[in-house]
Design a protein around this motif. Structure first.
Motif, PDB file in Angstrom:
ATOM      1  N   LYS A  97      -2.398   0.737   9.576  1.00  0.00           N
ATOM      2  CA  LYS A  97      -1.707   0.747   8.291  1.00  0.00           C
ATOM      3  C   LYS A  97      -0.480   1.521   8.102  1.00  0.00           C
ATOM      4  O   LYS A  97      -0.109   1.908   7.118  1.00  0.00           O
ATOM      5  N   LYS A  98      -0.042   2.266   9.143  1.00  0.00           N
ATOM      6  CA  LYS A  98       1.061   3.027   9.020  1.00  0.00           C
ATOM      7  C   LYS A  98       0.543   4.396   8.574  1.00  0.00           C
ATOM      8  O   LYS A  98       1.609   5.520   8.103  1.00  0.00           O
ATOM      9  N   VAL A  99      -0.334   4.896   8.175  1.00  0.00           N
ATOM     10  CA  VAL A  99      -1.133   6.112   7.634  1.00  0.00           C
ATOM     11  C   VAL A  99      -0.790   7.170   8.781  1.00  0.00           C
ATOM     12  O   VAL A  99      -0.161   8.386   8.347  1.00  0.00           O
ATOM     13  N   ALA A 100      -1.093   7.090  10.033  1.00  0.00           N
ATOM     14  CA  ALA A 100      -0.800   8.165  11.234  1.00  0.00           C
ATOM     15  C   ALA A 100       0.587   8.332  11.018  1.00  0.00           C
ATOM     16  O   ALA A 100       1.176   9.500  11.155  1.00  0.00           O
ATOM     17  N   GLN A 101       1.468   7.263  11.048  1.00  0.00           N
ATOM     18  CA  GLN A 101       2.967   7.240  11.145  1.00  0.00           C
ATOM     19  C   GLN A 101       3.532   8.265  10.166  1.00  0.00           C
ATOM     20  O   GLN A 101       4.440   8.873  10.297  1.00  0.00           O
ATOM     21  N   VAL A 102       3.084   8.242   8.810  1.00  0.00           N
ATOM     22  CA  VAL A 102       3.479   8.708   7.475  1.00  0.00           C
ATOM     23  C   VAL A 102       3.036  10.315   7.891  1.00  0.00           C
ATOM     24  O   VAL A 102       3.965  11.109   7.563  1.00  0.00           O
ATOM     25  N   LEU A 103       2.123  10.632   8.416  1.00  0.00           N
ATOM     26  CA  LEU A 103       1.492  12.041   8.707  1.00  0.00           C
ATOM     27  C   LEU A 103       2.299  12.525   9.750  1.00  0.00           C
ATOM     28  O   LEU A 103       3.084  13.676   9.674  1.00  0.00           O
ATOM     29  N   MET A 145       0.979  -1.298  -0.099  1.00  0.00           N
ATOM     30  CA  MET A 145      -0.094   0.012   0.046  1.00  0.00           C
ATOM     31  C   MET A 145       0.815   1.104   0.092  1.00  0.00           C
ATOM     32  O   MET A 145       1.628   1.478   0.843  1.00  0.00           O
ATOM     33  N   LYS A 146       0.620   2.161  -0.861  1.00  0.00           N
ATOM     34  CA  LYS A 146       1.674   3.545  -1.319  1.00  0.00           C
ATOM     35  C   LYS A 146       0.626   4.557  -0.741  1.00  0.00           C
ATOM     36  O   LYS A 146      -0.452   4.627  -1.095  1.00  0.00           O
ATOM     37  N   ILE A 147       1.335   5.241   0.422  1.00  0.00           N
ATOM     38  CA  ILE A 147       0.578   6.374   0.982  1.00  0.00           C
ATOM     39  C   ILE A 147       1.315   7.692   0.369  1.00  0.00           C
ATOM     40  O   ILE A 147       2.516   7.865   0.371  1.00  0.00           O
ATOM     41  N   SER A 148       0.431   8.495  -0.176  1.00  0.00           N
ATOM     42  CA  SER A 148       1.069   9.720  -0.530  1.00  0.00           C
ATOM     43  C   SER A 148       0.596  10.698   0.152  1.00  0.00           C
ATOM     44  O   SER A 148      -0.572  10.750   0.638  1.00  0.00           O
ATOM     45  N   ILE A 149       1.493  11.933   0.268  1.00  0.00           N
ATOM     46  CA  ILE A 149       1.013  13.153   1.109  1.00  0.00           C
ATOM     47  C   ILE A 149       0.920  14.283   0.142  1.00  0.00           C
ATOM     48  O   ILE A 149       1.760  14.622  -0.710  1.00  0.00           O
ATOM     49  N   ASP A 150      -0.053  15.161   0.291  1.00  0.00           N
ATOM     50  CA  ASP A 150      -0.309  16.413  -0.537  1.00  0.00           C
ATOM     51  C   ASP A 150      -0.804  17.358   0.409  1.00  0.00           C
ATOM     52  O   ASP A 150      -1.577  17.155   1.550  1.00  0.00           O
ATOM     53  N   LYS A 151      -0.192  18.430  -0.014  1.00  0.00           N
ATOM     54  CA  LYS A 151      -0.604  19.849   0.966  1.00  0.00           C
ATOM     55  C   LYS A 151      -2.059  20.274   0.293  1.00  0.00           C
ATOM     56  O   LYS A 151      -2.237  20.193  -0.705  1.00  0.00           O
ATOM     57  N   VAL A 152      -2.907  20.519   1.435  1.00  0.00           N
ATOM     58  CA  VAL A 152      -4.483  20.740   1.055  1.00  0.00           C
ATOM     59  C   VAL A 152      -4.141  22.412   0.713  1.00  0.00           C
ATOM     60  O   VAL A 152      -3.611  23.040   1.424  1.00  0.00           O
ATOM     61  N   THR A 153      -4.882  22.659  -0.340  1.00  0.00           N
ATOM     62  CA  THR A 153      -5.283  23.914  -0.773  1.00  0.00           C
ATOM     63  C   THR A 153      -6.754  24.347  -0.381  1.00  0.00           C
ATOM     64  O   THR A 153      -7.656  23.621  -0.421  1.00  0.00           O
ATOM     65  N   ILE A 154      -7.220  25.728  -0.518  1.00  0.00           N
ATOM     66  CA  ILE A 154      -8.525  26.292  -0.656  1.00  0.00           C
ATOM     67  C   ILE A 154      -9.211  25.526  -1.530  1.00  0.00           C
ATOM     68  O   ILE A 154     -10.469  25.467  -1.390  1.00  0.00           O
ATOM     69  N   ASN A 155      -8.719  25.107  -2.592  1.00  0.00           N
ATOM     70  CA  ASN A 155      -9.646  24.367  -3.587  1.00  0.00           C
ATOM     71  C   ASN A 155     -10.147  23.009  -3.237  1.00  0.00           C
ATOM     72  O   ASN A 155     -10.881  22.378  -3.672  1.00  0.00           O
TER      73      ASN A 155
END
Length: 179
Positions: free
Chosen positions: A104-110, A1-11
């Motif tokens: 699933k390590k999502v919190a750890q990645v964040l 499972m690949k987890i990607s992180i993206d910055k949130v914008t106003i959109n």
């Protein structure tokens, strides 16, 4: 499972509102009244409030995605955006993960994203507030080296709850990498 992180914008405000409401409801609906939950969700995840938070120069939001779907998010606060006046620190205000992705390590990645930002900022501490009854989150933060140093009140609707304040001193070296 690949987890990607993206910055949130106003959109991304509608997606932020959706993931914020969903994850908070999943985490706390079974231990709070329906009225208190409804009140909190309406106030804390209104489009207006989220726009204000997204536009604050000292706040940042990030989505965690799995297969392109938002499954979690992180909110960090620097400087004046912090909920408590703690010098030389970055606050993790929120790490919330959909229940289907717990373990699933999502919190750890964040969390690692928050550490990376704190190191870029050159601050000495990372801190947060976590509900004293949120044992899963407490274990997560303790596992990652956070120690309790105080308490503050958190209002969920008409219910006053107690958040434990926890912090971790940062070493600003490669040893901080956990992923």
């Amino acid at each position: 499972m690949k987890i990607s992180i993206d910055k949130v914008t106003i959109n991304d405000i509608q997606k932020l509102r959706e993931i914020g409401r969903s994850t908070f409801y999943e985490a706390f609906a079974n231990v709070n009244t329906e009225d208190d939950m409804k009140d909190y969700l309406e106030k804390s995840f209104s489009e207006e409030k989220l726009k204000t938070e997204l536009n604050h120069k000292d706040s940042q939001f990030y989505f965690a995605r799995v297969d392109g779907n938002v499954v979690a998010y992180l909110k960090i606060n620097l400087g004046e955006a912090q909920n408590e006046n703690i010098d030389n620190a970055v606050e993790i205000e929120r790490i919330y993960v959909l229940k289907a992705f717990h373990g699933k390590k999502v919190a750890q990645v964040l969390y690692q994203k928050a550490i990376d930002i704190a190191c870029e900022q050159g601050v000495r501490y990372m801190w947060l507030g976590v509900w004293e009854e949120n044992h899963r989150a407490l274990r997560f933060y303790e596992k990652n080296g956070f120690k309790a140093f105080g308490k503050h009140a958190f209002w969920l609707g008409k219910d006053e709850q107690t958040d434990l304040l926890m912090k971790k001193e940062l070493a600003h070296s490669n040893e901080l990498k956990t992923s």
